[in-house]
Write an enzyme that holds these catalytic residues in place. Structure first.
Site, PDB file in Angstrom:
ATOM      1  N   LYS A  13       0.811  -1.222   0.000  1.00  0.00           N
ATOM      2  CA  LYS A  13       0.000   0.000   0.000  1.00  0.00           C
ATOM      3  C   LYS A  13       0.843   1.270   0.000  1.00  0.00           C
ATOM      4  O   LYS A  13       0.595   2.188  -0.780  1.00  0.00           O
ATOM      5  CB  LYS A  13      -0.895  -0.033   1.250  1.00  0.00           C
ATOM      6  CG  LYS A  13      -2.208   0.646   1.128  1.00  0.00           C
ATOM      7  CD  LYS A  13      -3.213   0.184   2.149  1.00  0.00           C
ATOM      8  CE  LYS A  13      -2.994   0.368   3.581  1.00  0.00           C
ATOM      9  NZ  LYS A  13      -1.922   0.241   4.407  1.00  0.00           N
ATOM     10  N   ARG A  88      -9.898   3.773   9.017  1.00  0.00           N
ATOM     11  CA  ARG A  88      -9.722   2.359   9.374  1.00  0.00           C
ATOM     12  C   ARG A  88     -10.980   1.774  10.006  1.00  0.00           C
ATOM     13  O   ARG A  88     -11.097   0.555  10.125  1.00  0.00           O
ATOM     14  CB  ARG A  88      -8.567   2.201  10.376  1.00  0.00           C
ATOM     15  CG  ARG A  88      -7.195   2.334   9.771  1.00  0.00           C
ATOM     16  CD  ARG A  88      -6.133   2.149  10.827  1.00  0.00           C
ATOM     17  NE  ARG A  88      -4.801   2.460  10.350  1.00  0.00           N
ATOM     18  CZ  ARG A  88      -3.941   1.566   9.893  1.00  0.00           C
ATOM     19  NH1 ARG A  88      -4.292   0.307   9.840  1.00  0.00           N
ATOM     20  NH2 ARG A  88      -2.748   1.933   9.479  1.00  0.00           N
ATOM     21  N   ARG A 127      10.362  -9.816   4.247  1.00  0.00           N
ATOM     22  CA  ARG A 127      10.756  -8.454   4.612  1.00  0.00           C
ATOM     23  C   ARG A 127      11.371  -8.415   6.010  1.00  0.00           C
ATOM     24  O   ARG A 127      12.334  -7.691   6.255  1.00  0.00           O
ATOM     25  CB  ARG A 127       9.533  -7.515   4.550  1.00  0.00           C
ATOM     26  CG  ARG A 127       9.900  -6.045   4.714  1.00  0.00           C
ATOM     27  CD  ARG A 127       8.684  -5.161   4.569  1.00  0.00           C
ATOM     28  NE  ARG A 127       7.875  -5.164   5.779  1.00  0.00           N
ATOM     29  CZ  ARG A 127       6.726  -4.515   5.911  1.00  0.00           C
ATOM     30  NH1 ARG A 127       6.226  -3.832   4.897  1.00  0.00           N
ATOM     31  NH2 ARG A 127       6.041  -4.553   7.039  1.00  0.00           N
ATOM     32  N   ARG A 133      13.350  -7.340  11.372  1.00  0.00           N
ATOM     33  CA  ARG A 133      12.217  -6.910  12.217  1.00  0.00           C
ATOM     34  C   ARG A 133      11.686  -8.101  13.009  1.00  0.00           C
ATOM     35  O   ARG A 133      11.003  -8.974  12.478  1.00  0.00           O
ATOM     36  CB  ARG A 133      11.103  -6.317  11.342  1.00  0.00           C
ATOM     37  CG  ARG A 133      11.513  -5.015  10.690  1.00  0.00           C
ATOM     38  CD  ARG A 133      10.486  -4.524   9.718  1.00  0.00           C
ATOM     39  NE  ARG A 133       9.168  -4.354  10.328  1.00  0.00           N
ATOM     40  CZ  ARG A 133       8.262  -3.488   9.873  1.00  0.00           C
ATOM     41  NH1 ARG A 133       8.523  -2.733   8.829  1.00  0.00           N
ATOM     42  NH2 ARG A 133       7.098  -3.381  10.459  1.00  0.00           N
ATOM     43  N   ARG A 144      -2.338  -9.398  12.809  1.00  0.00           N
ATOM     44  CA  ARG A 144      -2.567  -8.104  12.151  1.00  0.00           C
ATOM     45  C   ARG A 144      -3.526  -8.247  10.974  1.00  0.00           C
ATOM     46  O   ARG A 144      -4.380  -7.392  10.744  1.00  0.00           O
ATOM     47  CB  ARG A 144      -1.227  -7.518  11.684  1.00  0.00           C
ATOM     48  CG  ARG A 144      -0.432  -6.882  12.812  1.00  0.00           C
ATOM     49  CD  ARG A 144       1.043  -6.751  12.486  1.00  0.00           C
ATOM     50  NE  ARG A 144       1.294  -6.011  11.263  1.00  0.00           N
ATOM     51  CZ  ARG A 144       2.415  -6.121  10.548  1.00  0.00           C
ATOM     52  NH1 ARG A 144       3.367  -6.951  10.962  1.00  0.00           N
ATOM     53  NH2 ARG A 144       2.588  -5.405   9.465  1.00  0.00           N
TER      54      ARG A 144
END
Length: 199
Positions: A13, A88, A127, A133, A144
């Site tokens: 996004k 959201r 990623r 991360r 999520r």
């Protein structure tokens, strides 16, 4: 153009928002970026947001709404905008509706980046390995995605009913996806289609 972009975490996004904004010469407005910028800003609202974030709290709809309205009132948004990460929730949709009605700036389209859940999980895991991360493990990613399904996906139906939804396959090379988005938006503007999902 007044646009929104909605999609699950890992659908690309943020990357697409920048390319779309550049293509249509409008600012890309990410609530995440705004919140991060507030870490160094010294306004009363920024101090309030900082205190909430530092305590691990959730920035309320009311504060988020005020931040977005303040940003949309700035000069560079006069010719249009692309909102990324807002709204959201259904309450935020109502607030945005009211603000856009007051300022007589109706939405032109809502871009929905469609992505297979397993593909998105795999993309985010890759990623996390590259970026180091630790918060991006499969369990937290799926949580999520579940939050997105429960809280944000209902917004898609709202915009679909209004004839604003432009759904685009979000998987593939960055340039391929952006070309799909531009083609879908052009078709939508010409009244040829409200949705274009396939590549």
């Amino acid at each position: 153009m007044q646009l929104l972009i909605i999609g699950p975490p890992g659908a690309g996004k943020g990357t697409q928002a920048k390319l779309i904004a550049e293509h249509y010469q409008i600012p890309a407005i990410s609530t995440g970026d705004i919140f991060r910028a507030m870490k160094t800003s010294d306004t009363p609202l920024a101090r309030q947001v900082r205190a909430i974030m530092e305590s691990g709290g959730y920035v309320s709809d009311e504060i988020t709404n005020e931040i977005v309205k303040d940003r949309l009132a700035q000069k560079d948004c006069q010719t249009g905008f692309l909102l990324d990460g807002y709204p959201r929730t259904l309450q935020q949709v109502e607030t945005l509706d009211d603000y856009l009605a007051e300022t007589r700036r109706p939405l032109d389209a809502v871009i929905s980046l469609v992505a297979d859940t397993d593909e998105v999980v795999a993309r985010l895991l890759r990623r996390s390995e590259i970026d180091g991360r630790s918060d991006d493990n499969e369990e937290t990613i799926r949580v999520r995605l579940q939050v997105y399904t429960e809280q944000t996906e209902p917004l898609l139906e709202v915009y679909r009913k209004r004839g604003l939804l432009v759904a685009v396959d979000g998987l593939g090379e960055i340039e391929e996806v952006s070309e799909r988005v531009f083609a879908a938006l052009d078709a939508h503007r010409e009244g040829k289609a409200t949705e274009l999902i396939e590549p």
